[in-house]
Design a protein around this motif. Structure first.
Motif, PDB file in Angstrom:
ATOM      1  N   SER A   1       0.839  -1.197   0.000  1.00 34.53           N
ATOM      2  CA  SER A   1       0.000   0.000   0.000  1.00 34.53           C
ATOM      3  C   SER A   1       0.875   1.248   0.000  1.00 34.53           C
TER       4      SER A   1
ATOM      5  N   LYS B   1       0.796   2.351  -6.985  1.00 31.52           N
ATOM      6  CA  LYS B   1       0.139   1.560  -8.029  1.00 31.52           C
ATOM      7  C   LYS B   1      -1.001   2.342  -8.682  1.00 31.52           C
ATOM      8  N   THR B   2      -1.862   2.878  -7.835  1.00 35.30           N
ATOM      9  CA  THR B   2      -2.991   3.646  -8.366  1.00 35.30           C
ATOM     10  C   THR B   2      -2.488   4.839  -9.169  1.00 35.30           C
ATOM     11  N   THR B   3      -1.468   5.491  -8.644  1.00 37.49           N
ATOM     12  CA  THR B   3      -0.907   6.652  -9.330  1.00 37.49           C
ATOM     13  C   THR B   3      -0.435   6.274 -10.731  1.00 37.49           C
TER      14      THR B   3
ATOM     15  N   ARG C   1     -10.898  10.010  -5.214  1.00 35.39           N
ATOM     16  CA  ARG C   1     -10.400   9.711  -3.887  1.00 35.39           C
ATOM     17  C   ARG C   1     -11.492   9.784  -2.833  1.00 35.39           C
TER      18      ARG C   1
END
Ligand SMILES: Nc1ncnc2c1ncn2[C@@H]1O[C@H](COP(=O)(O)OP(=O)(O)OP(=O)(O)O)[C@@H](O)[C@H]1O
Ligand SMILES: [Mg+2]
Lengths: 224, 390
Positions: free
Chosen positions: A44, A48-50, B387
């Motif tokens: 986490s 990764k999301t970025t 988000r």
């Protein structure tokens, strides 16, 4: 060799908090060939999301070059990027992100509103996509009348209805029980094998990652 | 499905909130319309005024009379077409409460020629002229007291003491909506003859003259000429156009009108706040949905369409409902005002222009309330919007 579908050259991404630079991705370079089914893993906060968002063209890198499906994203204006996304990318969210006021069919039809398709054609396409994910009998259900797995399948239908080149999924099974997660992975596997979709998923789940053809690991903003 | 449909579905997402907002707007719009109607009614006398009529009164104040002898002098002034005169009677019919309608002692021979907007059947006019204690009343007044032609009525004089008996000989109707149909006219001679017996020193006077000019363009010169004529006489005159005369009356209550105007602006401000609040809540809740739409490739113009559309939909629903309830509200207001109504507002109707302004207000409020949420939704970055879910 044909051009890779995704190509990153020295891509870095930083966030700034009160003029303090927080580096998230550092000099990432990678290529993904067309037809790949790739799983991106990592702890986490590793970015990764970025990274997925950069490839999806919903965020921009601080430095570096991103070429996706033959387009250099840095050269596109915001509106050009939006148009590019609608044609090229199918995005699947962890929390499905369906519009609660729309039925399954309407949710799937939504991206088609940006195409010149007729009303009738849009409905047909949406119905076919829902059938493909096995929800032909749930077209008129609202998201809250569906299980999590079903919602995610609607989301997948929404992602594929425009027949995009690239499917991106951020923890698509992260909120699902094991059976549902397996169904989703089966579906993605089929889309890759039968429909030749290039797929990139971010996942924490090793079982899910197993289904991919290739797994890469990200740690502290760099490939491990 | 069309994007249009999403506007409807979004607007109905929180039915209670939407209904309350629509109701709030409706009530405010109708209050706004009602206030405008009141203001409009106030000025309806001005609208009804004729440009070719002058009013000549005592320069000191309206409370002081002018000699009846001025009549011939005024008639002789160049540019004057006709002259009539009247006295304010101020009698009590039944009791104070029932007496709030204008009563004039007029010259039967000329009065209705100077007021062509009072439509009186010729045979009624003839009958009126022939009987000393005959009266002609407005349609609304006759309806209010259920008077018929031929009825005899009694009034108690306040300015002119004694009991007065009148016979209704005519009922006039107004040429226009704004024409006052609540007036009571009777013979000046009836008044004057009685005065000569009871208070002879008060006889031979009129309250004011009504002067018809040949050419409205000359009204100012004729008015000046009349006043010059009686300069340094026992009773100096003040002559002005009928419009200026009526405006002079209204200006006494100008403060009230200003207050009403301010209130109506405040009302618009309040509904703007109500709708802005609803729309701001809505947009905040849906920020992640807008981010999803953007991810799918929807652009700023789509978000503008969705948010402005929803705001306009709610505002217009409220506006239309508000305009519709303005009619029964105006009616209720009229009834609540009761007998006083006719005296204050000769014509009380919701004007089409008022409906138009109410509608425009609703549109304006709808647009204004959606400005901030739209701006917010358009400028928020997709990643920040997304988000908010996780
Ligand atoms: N908008 C932002 N502003 C500041 N910092 C951010 C922002 N978005 C992400 N970060 C930071 O960037 C880092 C990477 O975030 P990212 O969401 O890419 O991680 P991740 O690998 O997807 O983690 P997870 O597995 O928890 O989803 C985190 O330290 C996060 O705090
Ligand atoms: Mg993540």
């Amino acid at each position: 060799m044909a051009d890779p579908l995704i190509e990153l050259v020295d891509v870095s991404k930083s966030y700034y908090r009160d003029s303090l630079e927080i580096p998230v991705l550092q000099n990432i370079s990678m290529t993904v060939p067309e037809g790949e089914f790739l799983a991106l893993m990592g702890p986490s906060g590793s970015g990764k999301t970025t990274l997925l968002n950069l490839i999806a063209g919903i965020d921009r890198p601080t430095r570096g070059i991103l070429r996706v499906a033959g387009t250099e994203l840095g050269r596109l204006s915001e509106s050009e990027l939006a148009r590019w996304r609608s044609r090229t990318i199918g995005f699947i969210f962890q929390f499905y992100n369906l519009l609660p006021v729309l039925t399954a069919l309407e949710n799937v039809e939504l991206p088609l509103l940006l195409t010149p398709l007729s009303k009738k054609d849009r409905r047909e396409h949406a119905a076919v996509a829902l059938e493909l994910v096995g929800l032909a009998d749930r077209v008129d259900h609202y998201p809250k009348q569906l299980s999590g797995g079903q919602e995610q399948r609607v989301a997948i239908a929404r992602a594929i209805v425009t027949d995009p080149t690239l499917l991106l999924a951020d923890e698509p099974t992260g909120d699902l029980d094991r059976t549902s997660a397996e169904e989703i992975m089966n579906l993605l596997g089929r889309l890759n094998a039968e429909f030749r979709k290039t797929i990139l998923i971010v996942t924490h789940d090793p079982r899910a990652a197993e289904r991919a053809r290739k797994v890469i690991h990200l740690d502290k903003g760099a490939f491990a | 499905m069309e994007l249009f449909r999403l506007i409807f579905k979004n607007a109905l997402r929180h039915p209670l909130r939407s209904v309350l907002t629509v109701l709030g707007i409706a009530i405010a719009i109708s209050a706004f319309g009602l206030i405008r109607t009141v203001i409009g009614a106030w000025y309806s006398g001005v609208e009804a005024s004729a440009p070719n009529r002058l009013i000549t009164r005592n320069a000191v104040s309206l409370g002081f009379p002018l000699p009846i002898s001025y009549r011939e002098a005024i008639r002789g002034i160049p540019g004057v077409a006709d002259v009539s005169y009247a006295n304010w009677f101020g009698g009590i019919y039944i009791d104070e409460k029932h007496s709030q309608f204008p009563q004039f002692a007029v010259d039967p021979a000329t009065w209705f020629e100077l007021y062509p907007e009072f439509h009186l059947p010729p045979e009624q006019e003839t009958a009126f002229k022939q009987q000393r204690n005959a009266a002609v009343v407005g349609r609304k007044l006759a309806e209010r007291f259920n008077w018929k032609v031929g009825d005899t009525i009694q009034m108690r004089g306040m300015i002119f003491p004694g009991n007065w008996e009148f016979v209704i000989r005519g009922i006039y109707t107004g040429a226009q909506k704004s024409t006052d149909e609540t007036q009571f006219h009777f013979h000046y001679q009836y008044l004057d003859e009685k005065l000569r017996q009871t208070e002879p020193w008060r006889a031979g006077n009129v309250g004011w003259y009504v002067v018809k000019v040949q050419d409205p363009k000359q009204a100012a010169e004729v008015a000046d000429e009349i006043d010059r004529r009686f300069k340094n006489s026992l009773a100096e005159t003040l002559t002005e156009t009928e419009k200026a005369f009526i405006l002079g009356f209204i200006s006494m209550s100008e403060t009230i009108l200003v207050a009403l105007r301010i209130i109506s602006m405040v009302i618009i401000g309040v509904i703007l706040l109500v709708l802005s609040n609803t729309m701001a809540m809505t947009a905040r809740e849906r920020l992640s949905e807008y981010a999803v739409l953007k991810t799918l490739g929807f652009g700023a113009r789509h978000l503008v369409f969705l948010i402005v559309g929803e705001s306009l939909l709610i505002a217009l629903a409220g506006g239309v409902l508000g305009i519709l309830i303005t009619y029964p509200a105006a009616h209720g207001f009229e009834r609540a005002m009761g007998d006083a109504m006719g005296a204050i507002f000769p014509a009380f109707d919701v004007a089409p222009v008022t409906q138009l302004i109410c509608g425009l207000m609703a549109v304006g409020v709808g647009l204004a309330a959606s400005l901030f949420p739209t701006w917010r939704a358009v400028q928020v970055r997709i990643v920040d919007g997304l988000r908010r879910v996780g």
